[in-house]
Design a protein around this motif. Structure first.
Motif, PDB file in Angstrom:
ATOM      1  N   LEU A 153       6.454   1.455  10.070  1.00 20.52           N
ATOM      2  CA  LEU A 153       6.124   0.033  10.167  1.00 20.52           C
ATOM      3  C   LEU A 153       5.391  -0.451   8.924  1.00 20.52           C
ATOM      4  N   ASP A 154       4.507   0.394   8.391  1.00 14.87           N
ATOM      5  CA  ASP A 154       3.685  -0.008   7.255  1.00 14.87           C
ATOM      6  C   ASP A 154       4.464  -0.151   5.952  1.00 14.87           C
ATOM      7  N   THR A 155       5.730   0.298   5.925  1.00 14.12           N
ATOM      8  CA  THR A 155       6.519   0.136   4.706  1.00 14.12           C
ATOM      9  C   THR A 155       6.865  -1.323   4.450  1.00 14.12           C
ATOM     10  N   THR A 156       6.858  -2.164   5.506  1.00 13.22           N
ATOM     11  CA  THR A 156       7.227  -3.578   5.317  1.00 13.22           C
ATOM     12  C   THR A 156       6.163  -4.564   5.785  1.00 13.22           C
ATOM     13  N   VAL A 157       5.328  -4.156   6.744  1.00  9.55           N
ATOM     14  CA  VAL A 157       4.410  -5.126   7.333  1.00  9.55           C
ATOM     15  C   VAL A 157       3.406  -5.653   6.308  1.00  9.55           C
ATOM     16  N   VAL A 158       3.013  -4.823   5.352  1.00 12.32           N
ATOM     17  CA  VAL A 158       2.011  -5.236   4.364  1.00 12.32           C
ATOM     18  C   VAL A 158       2.593  -6.223   3.351  1.00 12.32           C
ATOM     19  N   ASN A 159       3.897  -6.131   3.077  1.00 11.88           N
ATOM     20  CA  ASN A 159       4.517  -7.014   2.090  1.00 11.88           C
ATOM     21  C   ASN A 159       4.312  -8.478   2.438  1.00 11.88           C
ATOM     22  N   VAL A 160       4.385  -8.799   3.739  1.00 10.53           N
ATOM     23  CA  VAL A 160       4.255 -10.182   4.179  1.00 10.53           C
ATOM     24  C   VAL A 160       2.861 -10.719   3.889  1.00 10.53           C
ATOM     25  N   ALA A 161       1.856  -9.856   3.999  1.00 14.75           N
ATOM     26  CA  ALA A 161       0.468 -10.292   3.833  1.00 14.75           C
ATOM     27  C   ALA A 161      -0.030 -10.182   2.405  1.00 14.75           C
ATOM     28  N   PHE A 162       0.850  -9.792   1.482  1.00 13.62           N
ATOM     29  CA  PHE A 162       0.423  -9.490   0.124  1.00 13.62           C
ATOM     30  C   PHE A 162      -0.350 -10.645  -0.518  1.00 13.62           C
ATOM     31  N   ARG A 163       0.245 -11.841  -0.500  1.00 11.06           N
ATOM     32  CA  ARG A 163      -0.404 -12.997  -1.157  1.00 11.06           C
ATOM     33  C   ARG A 163      -1.723 -13.352  -0.469  1.00 11.06           C
ATOM     34  N   THR A 164      -1.731 -13.293   0.860  1.00 10.53           N
ATOM     35  CA  THR A 164      -2.942 -13.642   1.600  1.00 10.53           C
ATOM     36  C   THR A 164      -4.076 -12.675   1.289  1.00 10.53           C
ATOM     37  N   VAL A 165      -3.754 -11.376   1.264  1.00  6.53           N
ATOM     38  CA  VAL A 165      -4.768 -10.361   0.952  1.00  6.53           C
ATOM     39  C   VAL A 165      -5.301 -10.567  -0.462  1.00  6.53           C
ATOM     40  N   GLN A 166      -4.406 -10.847  -1.394  1.00  5.34           N
ATOM     41  CA  GLN A 166      -4.803 -11.058  -2.786  1.00  5.34           C
ATOM     42  C   GLN A 166      -5.808 -12.205  -2.907  1.00  5.34           C
ATOM     43  N   GLN A 167      -5.490 -13.308  -2.232  1.00  8.20           N
ATOM     44  CA  GLN A 167      -6.358 -14.485  -2.318  1.00  8.20           C
ATOM     45  C   GLN A 167      -7.678 -14.254  -1.591  1.00  8.20           C
ATOM     46  N   ASP A 168      -7.623 -13.587  -0.422  1.00 11.27           N
ATOM     47  CA  ASP A 168      -8.829 -13.385   0.370  1.00 11.27           C
ATOM     48  C   ASP A 168      -9.815 -12.464  -0.333  1.00 11.27           C
ATOM     49  N   LEU A 169      -9.303 -11.469  -1.058  1.00 13.82           N
ATOM     50  CA  LEU A 169     -10.169 -10.517  -1.750  1.00 13.82           C
ATOM     51  C   LEU A 169     -10.416 -10.897  -3.207  1.00 13.82           C
ATOM     52  N   GLY A 170      -9.883 -12.034  -3.639  1.00 13.60           N
ATOM     53  CA  GLY A 170     -10.122 -12.511  -5.002  1.00 13.60           C
ATOM     54  C   GLY A 170      -9.563 -11.614  -6.070  1.00 13.60           C
ATOM     55  N   ALA A 171      -8.358 -11.070  -5.850  1.00 10.97           N
ATOM     56  CA  ALA A 171      -7.752 -10.130  -6.801  1.00 10.97           C
ATOM     57  C   ALA A 171      -6.682 -10.817  -7.633  1.00 10.97           C
ATOM     58  N   THR A 172      -6.432 -10.284  -8.809  1.00  6.62           N
ATOM     59  CA  THR A 172      -5.319 -10.754  -9.619  1.00  6.62           C
ATOM     60  C   THR A 172      -4.018 -10.160  -9.063  1.00  6.62           C
ATOM     61  N   ILE A 173      -2.882 -10.683  -9.543  1.00  4.08           N
ATOM     62  CA  ILE A 173      -1.586 -10.169  -9.102  1.00  4.08           C
ATOM     63  C   ILE A 173      -1.455  -8.685  -9.439  1.00  4.08           C
ATOM     64  N   ASN A 174      -1.854  -8.320 -10.655  1.00  6.63           N
ATOM     65  CA  ASN A 174      -1.743  -6.923 -11.081  1.00  6.63           C
ATOM     66  C   ASN A 174      -2.615  -6.001 -10.242  1.00  6.63           C
ATOM     67  N   GLU A 175      -3.823  -6.457  -9.908  1.00 10.08           N
ATOM     68  CA  GLU A 175      -4.706  -5.650  -9.060  1.00 10.08           C
ATOM     69  C   GLU A 175      -4.122  -5.508  -7.653  1.00 10.08           C
ATOM     70  N   ALA A 176      -3.644  -6.620  -7.108  1.00  3.61           N
ATOM     71  CA  ALA A 176      -3.109  -6.605  -5.747  1.00  3.61           C
ATOM     72  C   ALA A 176      -1.823  -5.796  -5.646  1.00  3.61           C
ATOM     73  N   GLN A 177      -1.051  -5.719  -6.741  1.00  4.76           N
ATOM     74  CA  GLN A 177       0.197  -4.961  -6.720  1.00  4.76           C
ATOM     75  C   GLN A 177      -0.040  -3.500  -6.350  1.00  4.76           C
ATOM     76  N   TRP A 178      -1.235  -3.007  -6.645  1.00  2.00           N
ATOM     77  CA  TRP A 178      -1.551  -1.610  -6.328  1.00  2.00           C
ATOM     78  C   TRP A 178      -1.623  -1.370  -4.824  1.00  2.00           C
ATOM     79  N   ILE A 179      -1.819  -2.424  -4.029  1.00  2.00           N
ATOM     80  CA  ILE A 179      -1.809  -2.264  -2.570  1.00  2.00           C
ATOM     81  C   ILE A 179      -0.464  -1.718  -2.115  1.00  2.00           C
ATOM     82  N   LEU A 180       0.612  -2.206  -2.752  1.00  2.00           N
ATOM     83  CA  LEU A 180       1.960  -1.752  -2.423  1.00  2.00           C
ATOM     84  C   LEU A 180       2.312  -0.471  -3.175  1.00  2.00           C
ATOM     85  N   SER A 181       1.980  -0.444  -4.471  1.00  2.44           N
ATOM     86  CA  SER A 181       2.408   0.672  -5.320  1.00  2.44           C
ATOM     87  C   SER A 181       1.757   1.991  -4.920  1.00  2.44           C
TER      88      SER A 181
END
Length: 545
Positions: A35-63
């Motif tokens: 389930l976790d292979t896809t469920v996090v993708n949907v929340a990517f932008r929201t998590v990035q904004q909520d934690l104040g991260a740049t796109i490159n920093e947030a990309q590591w959540i998936l990578s």
């Protein structure tokens, strides 16, 4: 090493047979990992904004999750041999549950990335061993059926991820994307501890240190290069460097496993077995033809058709439903007629289906798309798990954990590279002007999000409920007429180029599907006699007990 088929028949009077206890406990345990292979993708932008991260920093959540899966999967077989199958499986699941909890409480992007790495470590250890447990618990003539039922979780997990993620994100509950794993995982661990029979380690194999180092660098570098290739381009110096490092490391890994290591980390000599090798080849191609293409449709629906992540999840649901029906059915048929007819039929459906998807236009009926997805689900259900169980059918039972680890590790690499290739083909039809327009639109949406301004859904080709003449990005309604006309021209060009890109990309997967069908003809099964594990591997396994 693994529980024998004879064990599967032993159960208390009136109680549930051991084999079904194994299947139930593994499904509960592995479902959350998938389930976790896809469920996090949907929340990517929201998590990035909520934690104040740049796109490159947030990309590591998936990578980092994909990287740790690729790094830990190869060592799962060694761990099972060294410490026992049950113990290693339970430890892997427990690590994943711990990582999920830490993700949910992460106060910063750095903490979340570390927690995701822990998740990936646990998932990489447990997933191949869950399959090995199922394979060892069921008798030879029921293994196709068992892995077919398990396959329902394999296809439902990625399909339900966007729906669950969309619901939680829309209600400002993105942390529950991770918290939801905790009760499911605790149940999976509890069932495993209570139901799975302890397995004795097969001696004390020595850790293949050179193999571990080269596989970690090799798989990790290739997966990382594939992850950034879609964004930076294949000509990027960073992408090239990581692919070279990964390629050299994997070559060294192969040489070490074949000629140096006395007890290899991954048993590459399994590729000497014709059925194992051919089934893996078909499986790798199926990953490109099936899963790689599923990366395309969410982009088409959200970027071109203006659907939300939640709406996209529901549109994709027919694929999971059809696959959930076809997978156990194919498993039962596999036990009777073998893999060849299933693979050939599945890829015949896929070839026709992929050609139809290559004809998608900006205004193609959503109902027609859902019908095509249902057909694709049938093809997925007939092929993916079938190639997996066919490969394992040529492996002696004590070596199944190592074989499962080898199959999983190689498929992860092929899938990551395949998605990067498809993203590159898709981007090849996009002009510089369109890229600049899209970058400006994304930057404007990011600024609105940081300012707390909600941005309405927008599709390049259409936005549901919006007059086509007024289909403009957020903030353009008050712009001068001349600016609006210029923006409309950019939108029309972007729409046309993206439609052409999807056609070109699906053409690529169409030819890949043809290759898979041809390779599938060389697998065993009807119209020739099918003996399954009753053949060489089965005899060897029986002799070992």
């Amino acid at each position: 090493m693994a529980a024998t088929a004879q064990d599967s028949e032993q159960s208390p009077k009136g109680g549930l047979a051991y084999k079904w206890k194994v299947l139930i406990s593994v499904i509960f345990g592995i479902f959350m990992v998938i389930l976790d292979t896809t469920v996090v993708n949907v929340a990517f932008r929201t998590v990035q904004q909520d934690l104040g991260a740049t796109i490159n920093e947030a990309q590591w959540i998936l990578s980092i999750y994909v990287l740790m899966l690729g790094i830990s999967t190869p060592i799962s077989g060694y761990m099972a041999d060294r410490f026992g199958l049950k113990r290693t499986y339970v430890i892997g699941l427990s690590i994943f549950v711990l990582g999920s909890f830490l993700c949910g409480v992460a106060p910063s992007i750095e903490a979340l990335v570390v927690a995701r790495a822990i998740q990936g470590l646990g998932g990489g250890l447990s997933t191949p061993l869950g399959t090995a447990f199922i394979y060892g618990a069921f008798p030879p003539n029921e293994r196709g059926k068992a892995l077919g039922v398990f396959g329902i979780a394999m296809v439902l997990g990625p399909a339900l991820g966007p729906i669950l993620g969309g619901l939680l994100v829309d209600n400002d509950l993105w942390r529950w994307i991770f918290f939801i794993n905790v009760p499911i995982g605790v149940l999976g661990v509890s069932l495993a501890i209570r139901w799975l029979k302890p397995t004795q380690p097969t001696g004390k194999p020595k850790l293949d240190v050179l193999g571990l180092i080269t596989s970690t660098v090799g798989f990790g570098s290739v997966l990382y290069a594939a992850t950034i290739a879609a964004e930076q381009g294949w000509e990027s110096g960073s992408v090239t460097m990581w692919f070279i490092i990964g390629g050299i490391s994997l070559v060294l890994f192969g040489l070490i496993e074949l000629f140096v290591a006395k007890e290899p980390l991954l048993d590459l000599r399994l590729f000497k077995k014709p059925t194992f090798t051919m089934a893996n080849l078909v499986g790798w191609v199926s990953v490109l033809a099936l899963f790689g293409a599923e990366f395309l449709l969410p982009l088409y629906l959200q970027v071109l058709r203006g659907r939300t992540a939640l709406e996209t999840g529901f549109i994709l649901l027919p694929l999971a439903i059809a696959a959930g029906f076809a997978t156990p059915t194919a498993g039962r048929l596999y036990d009777k007629i073998g893999p060849r007819p299933l693979i050939v039929t599945g890829y015949a459906i896929l070839i026709l289906n992929t050609w139809q998807l290559s004809k998608l236009q900006a205004d193609t009926s959503i109902g027609w798309i859902m019908f095509l997805l249902a057909l694709r689900g049938l093809a997925l259900g007939m092929t993916v798990q079938t190639t997996f169980v066919t490969a394992l059918s040529d492996v002696e039972l004590p070596k199944v954990p190592r074989g499962s680890a080898l199959i999983n590790a190689t498929r992860q690499v092929i899938q990551s590279i395949g998605v990067a290739v498809l993203a590159t083909i898709l981007a090849s039809t996009t002009s510089v002007a369109t890229k600049e327009f899209q970058e400006d639109s994304q930057a404007r949406a990011a600024e609105n999000a940081q300012a707390g301004v909600a941005t309405a859904a927008f599709g390049l080709c259409e936005t549901p409920g919006v007059d086509p003449a007024k289909n403009l990005p957020a903030g353009m309604e008050q712009a001068p007429a001349a600016v609006q006309d210029q923006v409309r021209s950019s939108i029309q060009l972007a729409c046309a180029e993206q439609v052409a890109g999807f056609e070109k990309t699906y053409h690529f997967t169409f030819y890949v599907a043809i290759i898979a069908l041809v390779l599938g003809l060389f697998l065993p099964g009807w119209p020739l006699k099918w003996v399954g594990r009753g053949g060489t591997a089965g005899a060897a396994a029986a002799a070992s007990h």
